[in-house]
Design an enzyme around this catalytic site. Sequence first.
Site, PDB file in Angstrom:
ATOM      1  N   VAL A  42       2.581  -1.635  18.802  1.00  0.00           N
ATOM      2  CA  VAL A  42       2.840  -1.046  18.300  1.00  0.00           C
ATOM      3  C   VAL A  42       1.742   0.770  19.027  1.00  0.00           C
ATOM      4  O   VAL A  42       0.857   0.321  18.647  1.00  0.00           O
ATOM      5  CB  VAL A  42       3.120  -0.805  17.568  1.00  0.00           C
ATOM      6  CG1 VAL A  42       3.828   0.227  16.799  1.00  0.00           C
ATOM      7  CG2 VAL A  42       3.130  -2.146  16.316  1.00  0.00           C
ATOM      8  N   TYR A  71      -8.875 -11.228  13.221  1.00  0.00           N
ATOM      9  CA  TYR A  71      -7.879 -10.243  12.927  1.00  0.00           C
ATOM     10  C   TYR A  71      -6.948 -11.481  12.650  1.00  0.00           C
ATOM     11  O   TYR A  71      -6.014 -11.818  11.648  1.00  0.00           O
ATOM     12  CB  TYR A  71      -8.077  -9.238  14.113  1.00  0.00           C
ATOM     13  CG  TYR A  71      -6.481  -8.625  13.864  1.00  0.00           C
ATOM     14  CD1 TYR A  71      -6.778  -7.482  12.963  1.00  0.00           C
ATOM     15  CD2 TYR A  71      -6.119  -8.837  14.729  1.00  0.00           C
ATOM     16  CE1 TYR A  71      -5.286  -7.000  12.970  1.00  0.00           C
ATOM     17  CE2 TYR A  71      -4.083  -7.970  14.209  1.00  0.00           C
ATOM     18  CZ  TYR A  71      -4.482  -7.165  13.854  1.00  0.00           C
ATOM     19  OH  TYR A  71      -2.843  -6.342  13.675  1.00  0.00           O
TER      20      TYR A  71
HETATM   21  N1  LIG Z   1      -0.695  -0.739  16.282  1.00  0.00           N
HETATM   22  C1  LIG Z   1      -0.226  -2.562  16.208  1.00  0.00           C
HETATM   23  O1  LIG Z   1      -0.563  -3.200  18.065  1.00  0.00           O
HETATM   24  C2  LIG Z   1      -0.522  -3.763  15.254  1.00  0.00           C
HETATM   25  C3  LIG Z   1      -0.003  -4.443  15.582  1.00  0.00           C
HETATM   26  C4  LIG Z   1       0.036  -5.508  14.865  1.00  0.00           C
HETATM   27  C5  LIG Z   1       0.249  -4.831  13.494  1.00  0.00           C
HETATM   28  N2  LIG Z   1      -0.338  -3.643  13.127  1.00  0.00           N
HETATM   29  C6  LIG Z   1      -0.720  -3.319  11.518  1.00  0.00           C
HETATM   30  O2  LIG Z   1      -0.481  -2.173  10.859  1.00  0.00           O
HETATM   31  C7  LIG Z   1      -1.477  -1.818  10.209  1.00  0.00           C
HETATM   32  C8  LIG Z   1      -0.621   0.024  11.030  1.00  0.00           C
HETATM   33  O3  LIG Z   1      -1.829   0.260  11.682  1.00  0.00           O
HETATM   34  P1  LIG Z   1      -1.778   0.903  13.133  1.00  0.00           P
HETATM   35  O4  LIG Z   1      -1.728   0.363  14.205  1.00  0.00           O
HETATM   36  O5  LIG Z   1      -0.696   2.012  12.850  1.00  0.00           O
HETATM   37  O6  LIG Z   1      -3.092   1.469  12.861  1.00  0.00           O
HETATM   38  P2  LIG Z   1      -3.792   2.778  12.757  1.00  0.00           P
HETATM   39  O7  LIG Z   1      -5.538   2.998  12.904  1.00  0.00           O
HETATM   40  O8  LIG Z   1      -3.000   3.856  13.569  1.00  0.00           O
HETATM   41  O9  LIG Z   1      -4.039   3.226  11.517  1.00  0.00           O
HETATM   42  C9  LIG Z   1      -4.338   2.421  10.139  1.00  0.00           C
HETATM   43  C10 LIG Z   1      -5.140   3.271   9.347  1.00  0.00           C
HETATM   44  O10 LIG Z   1      -5.107   2.830   8.241  1.00  0.00           O
HETATM   45  C11 LIG Z   1      -5.807   3.740   7.366  1.00  0.00           C
HETATM   46  N3  LIG Z   1      -7.556   2.574   6.384  1.00  0.00           N
HETATM   47  C12 LIG Z   1      -8.263   2.322   7.807  1.00  0.00           C
HETATM   48  N4  LIG Z   1      -9.084   1.436   6.418  1.00  0.00           N
HETATM   49  C13 LIG Z   1      -8.936   1.894   5.693  1.00  0.00           C
HETATM   50  C14 LIG Z   1      -9.059   1.565   4.483  1.00  0.00           C
HETATM   51  N5  LIG Z   1      -9.961   0.529   3.805  1.00  0.00           N
HETATM   52  N6  LIG Z   1      -8.798   2.349   3.687  1.00  0.00           N
HETATM   53  C15 LIG Z   1      -7.185   2.779   3.398  1.00  0.00           C
HETATM   54  N7  LIG Z   1      -7.076   3.836   4.410  1.00  0.00           N
HETATM   55  C16 LIG Z   1      -8.005   2.476   5.537  1.00  0.00           C
HETATM   56  C17 LIG Z   1      -7.155   4.566   8.528  1.00  0.00           C
HETATM   57  O11 LIG Z   1      -7.364   5.450   8.253  1.00  0.00           O
HETATM   58  C18 LIG Z   1      -5.315   4.642   9.095  1.00  0.00           C
HETATM   59  O12 LIG Z   1      -4.445   5.692   8.421  1.00  0.00           O
HETATM   60  C19 LIG Z   1      -1.810  -2.580  10.446  1.00  0.00           C
HETATM   61  O13 LIG Z   1      -2.186  -3.593   9.106  1.00  0.00           O
HETATM   62  C20 LIG Z   1      -2.689  -3.053  11.876  1.00  0.00           C
HETATM   63  O14 LIG Z   1      -2.816  -4.220  11.187  1.00  0.00           O
HETATM   64  C21 LIG Z   1      -0.748  -3.159  13.891  1.00  0.00           C
END
Ligand SMILES: NC(=O)c1ccc[n+]([C@@H]2O[C@H](COP(=O)([O-])OP(=O)(O)OC[C@H]3O[C@@H](n4cnc5c(N)ncnc54)[C@H](O)[C@@H]3O)[C@@H](O)[C@H]2O)c1
Length: 261
Positions: free
Chosen positions: A181, A148
Amino acid sequence: MTFTGRFAGKAAIVTGGANGIGAAVVARLASEGAHVMVADVNEPASMVEGAVFQRTDVTSSDGIAAMIAAARERWGRIDILVNNAGVGALADIADMEADLWDKVFAINTRAIFLCSKAALPALEESSGVIVNVASISGLFADFAMGAYNASKAAVVNYTRSLALDCVSRGVRVNAVCPGLVETEMAKRAIADPIDREFWFDRIPMGRAAQPEELAGVITFLASEDASYMTGSIVVADGGITAHTGQPNAPIRQKLRASRQG
Ligand SMILES: NC(=O)c1ccc[n+]([C@@H]2O[C@H](COP(=O)([O-])OP(=O)(O)OC[C@H]3O[C@@H](n4cnc5c(N)ncnc54)[C@H](O)[C@@H]3O)[C@@H](O)[C@H]2O)c1
């Protein structure tokens, strides 16, 4: 809350828009007048007005081509691409399998190149914008999160490269680095109250962000308010990366004084 129509008449694609941060971005863009395509492997539980679902796996070039074609056919334009789809993976080097490493890179990193390349002709026509969702885990390292960390670090620097590639085409490219988040991705880590306290203790603001707070930053970068920004990496992390990690000395002094008094 009512918003002004910053995105009235614009067309946006949000990858991974069915849940979490992506879903909040979809809602915010739609509430400000945009047509929005939710491009996700999973269908959202509910759909906001102004949004449509296009089942898309961002690791598939064919799926991405279909996503771009569907948006152009429906709206005749693409103004905003939010590369948000992402997955986490908890495994240290001894437990990390090459297949998992490749999967993390395919979704978190390679897909950003594929989606941006496919959307570029339409974005060039509209003088559009790309916003990549990276992470503070792309700026510094975490325990047992090598794939990651590396995948998000690549997103950070690719954002800069892509911004340079796109500048002569009139397309702006920026990235946001969220801290913790409260989404499905993070819920597993902080479901237990003890784990939750452990995590929050390390965040100067003492809490996780709500997805809507990231949607505010992402839509700012997508808006004309950010018209002079390209290649920028914007951190929204409640202060985590402002901190050296050293203890809170005044609190420790107060604790010691209260124990002595
Ligand atoms: N939640 C956190 O703490 C956090 C922190 C830093 C960065 N992020 C980043 O934010 C972004 C969103 O994360 P989130 O926390 O909302 O996660 P989440 O798991 O709630 O949502 C991720 C979404 O991506 C979709 N997804 C996964 N694989 C996929 C694919 N191959 N094709 C299309 N869609 C796909 C899933 O179905 C889901 O709807 C990500 O890139 C994550 O790395 C999240």
